[in-house]
Design an enzyme around this catalytic site. Structure first.
Site, PDB file in Angstrom:
ATOM      1  N   GLU A  23       0.800  -1.237   0.000  1.00  0.00           N
ATOM      2  CA  GLU A  23       0.000   0.000   0.000  1.00  0.00           C
ATOM      3  C   GLU A  23       0.826   1.279   0.000  1.00  0.00           C
ATOM      4  OE1 GLU A  23      -4.121  -1.188   1.983  1.00  0.00           O
ATOM      5  OE2 GLU A  23      -2.527  -1.020   3.442  1.00  0.00           O
TER       6      GLU A  23
HETATM    7  C1  NGO Z   1      -4.540  -4.653   4.140  1.00  0.00           C
HETATM    8  C2  NGO Z   1      -3.544  -3.639   4.649  1.00  0.00           C
HETATM    9  C3  NGO Z   1      -3.462  -3.608   6.173  1.00  0.00           C
HETATM   10  C4  NGO Z   1      -4.867  -3.548   6.773  1.00  0.00           C
HETATM   11  C5  NGO Z   1      -5.676  -4.733   6.272  1.00  0.00           C
HETATM   12  C6  NGO Z   1      -7.079  -4.700   6.815  1.00  0.00           C
HETATM   13  C7  NGO Z   1      -2.462  -5.447   3.854  1.00  0.00           C
HETATM   14  C8  NGO Z   1      -1.409  -6.370   3.436  1.00  0.00           C
HETATM   15  N1  NGO Z   1      -2.306  -4.165   4.085  1.00  0.00           N
HETATM   16  O1  NGO Z   1      -3.722  -5.831   4.083  1.00  0.00           O
HETATM   17  O2  NGO Z   1      -2.719  -2.498   6.584  1.00  0.00           O
HETATM   18  O3  NGO Z   1      -4.777  -3.617   8.173  1.00  0.00           O
HETATM   19  O4  NGO Z   1      -5.734  -4.776   4.875  1.00  0.00           O
HETATM   20  O5  NGO Z   1      -7.869  -5.752   6.387  1.00  0.00           O
END
Ligand code: NGO
Length: 526
Positions: A344
């Site tokens: 992200e």
């Molecule tokens: C995503 C995000 C996390 C969140 C999560 C919540 C990943 C790999 N990055 O998963 O920061 O906590 O969703 O479901």
């Protein structure tokens, strides 16, 4: 309310079971109302490769039984000791564990057979006759898994620690079993809300009942840095101070972390520590101004947005920081993997991201460890041995060779709500009922060959989860479903069959005090 009804449920179950020992007139009345079978029908999860069981013929476990282990094998002596502890309340005393004893009548023998070439590294064979039982494996881990199977063949009330003596028996038969995948994982996010050492140990106890062998700890995020790094002490002194919603936070000292590693190791669980970079890093940026491009430390963050923070990829101090962190972490982590996150990223160009990830992967390799990263790292050139963790539902691996752990968010993210009415959890990827978590296959979903898949891992992110009660509620029953996907042969898995077996785990979880979701998809046993 839920707790109270759990207790009532446990009490009723136990009265019914205690009735078999004729403890009190009250108990026998309860027993007559619904007489339990002498041994329950087997409901082992994950489903073993082969299982031939006769519940009409049993091996009664009395205080005359001893547990026989090879002389000089500390692992098997410990596993035998754990079995003895499990049975102690029911037998009103511990079974003797006899190193070097001979297996014969009235023994449960735990054995190693290093020459066995059919069971693999983690497989086992259980044999139960009317007067004895044995668990044989090539490794201590295999024996441990065989004992978890024995445990699940015993009545669920065995898990209730305060119960008075009652009769206990195993059904006779033979089980030969080994896992489909080497990596059967769970992940706990201790960054959004902190979970202390005892909570993590408790979670290890629960996941090992289902033969899970990796625990990935998400140790840093925007909201908190949770592991002591002695060369950068402010990471925890300042960055560990809070959590989502502004709670008190917390962190593991290095001694705490080593204690988790030790406890996990005794249960054949590899700890996989994650430091998530270059994003999800506000807690570190708030602790050290020099890690920011403008040299100014932001405030600590207690919200749940993602993607807004970034290490300053053009500053050399960033790489000094990463080298120190991964060096200290490698020094306390006996397992082969360090997880670098990499998910992200919104503040860097694709080129900046790739160059950064390539440098970080190199730093991990230089510590003698294998890197793992969330699936975004597939954009970078990766050293041999790097593992990519598939999490985004839409992630496509392309044509390139890739070693994958599967954590598709719409199937195995245990922080997703079960349905609209689930009071905690998120729903960005899906609402995941028990059947959704169970009814999919790693090869079909990923499109890669079986050999490219190391295994399956179920993450629990803790933005909305504050206590172990919350974690248990989201994990069970879905974690049992995921464990079976990772362990059992694909053709053996059928939802209707799992649904029946998991129903028998409700009383077991109640006896263990586990706060589980009573899905309407399952007809729970009472
Ligand atoms: C995503 C995000 C996390 C969140 C999560 C919540 C990943 C790999 N990055 O998963 O920061 O906590 O969703 O479901």
């Amino acid at each position: 309310m839920r707790c109270l009804s759990d207790r009532l449920f446990v009490t009723l179950t136990l009265i019914a079971v205690a009735g078999t020992t004729g403890l009190s007139p009250h108990a026998s009345v309860a027993q007559e109302a619904s007489a339990p079978p002498a041994v329950p029908k087997p409901s082992v999860i994950p489903k073993p490769e082969t299982l031939e069981i006769d519940t009409n013929k049993t091996f009664p476990i009395t205080s005359a039984v001893s547990i026989v282990v090879p002389r000089g094998n500390a692992d098997l002596a410990r596993i035998g000791g754990e079995l003895s502890t499990l049975l102690a309340p029911a037998l009103d005393g511990r079974l003797a564990v006899t190193p070097g004893g001979t297996d014969g009548p009235q023994t449960i023998a735990l054995r190693l057979d290093s020459a066995n070439d059919t069971l693999g590294e983690e497989g086992y064979e259980v044999r139960i006759a009317a007067d004895r039982a044995s668990v044989t494996a090539r490794t201590a881990a295999g024996v441990f898994y065989g004992v978890q199977t024995l445990r699940q063949l015993l009545p669920s009330a065995i898990e209730y620690r305060a119960l008075r003596p009652r009769s206990v028996a195993l059904p006779t038969g033979r089980i030969v079993d080994r896992p489909r995948f080497a990596w059967r994982g769970a992940m706990l996010d201790v960054a959004r809300h902190f979970f202390g050492v005892d909570d993590v140990k408790h979670y290890i106890d629960l996941i090992t009942l289902y033969k899970i062998n990796h625990l990935h700890l998400h140790l840093s995020d925007d909201q908190g840095w949770r592991v002591e790094i002695t060369s950068w002490p402010n990471l925890t002194a300042h960055g560990g101070k809070t959590a989502v919603g502004g709670g008190p936070g917390g962190f593991y000292t290095q001694a705490d972390y080593r204690e988790i590693v030790r406890y996990a190791g005794e249960r054949f669980v590899t700890i996989v520590p994650e430091i998530d970079v270059p994003t999800h890093i506000n807690a570190a940026l708030a602790s050290y101004p020099e890690l920011n491009c403008d040299g100014k430390a932001p405030d600590l963050y207690t919200g749940i947005e993602v993607g807004f923070s970034s290490l300053c990829v053009d500053k050399e101090v960033t790489y000094k920081f990463l080298t120190d962190v991964f060096r200290e972490l490698a020094g306390m982590t006996p397992g082969p993997y360090l997880h670098v996150g990499g998910d992200e990223v919104k503040k860097l160009t694709p080129d900046q991201y790739r160059r950064f990830i390539e440098r970080v992967l190199g730093i991990v390799v230089a510590q003698g460890k294998k890197p793992i990263g969330w699936d975004e790292i597939a954009q970078a050139t990766r050293p041999a041995g790097t593992v990519v963790q598939h999490w985004r539902p839409e992630f496509k691996h392309g044509t390139e060779d890739m070693t994958l752990i599967l954590s598709p968010a719409h199937k195995v993210y245990l922080d997703m709500k079960y349905d609209r009415s689930t009071p905690i959890g998120l729903e960005w990827a899906a609402r995941i009922e028990v059947r959704d978590a169970y009814d999919w296959d790693p090869v079909t979903l990923s499109g890669v060959s079986e050999s490219a898949i190391v295994g399956v891992e179920a993450p629990i992110w803790s933005e909305t989860l504050q206590t172990m009660d919350d974690v248990e509620y989201m994990a069970f029953p879905r974690l049992a479903a995921v464990a079976e996907i990772a362990w059992s042969p694909a053709p053996a898995r059928q939802w209707d069959d799992f649904r029946t077996r998991v129903a028998a785990h409700g009383p077991r979880w109640s006896a263990l005090g586990v706060n589980f979701y009573r899905s309407a998809q399952v007809e729970w046993e009472r």
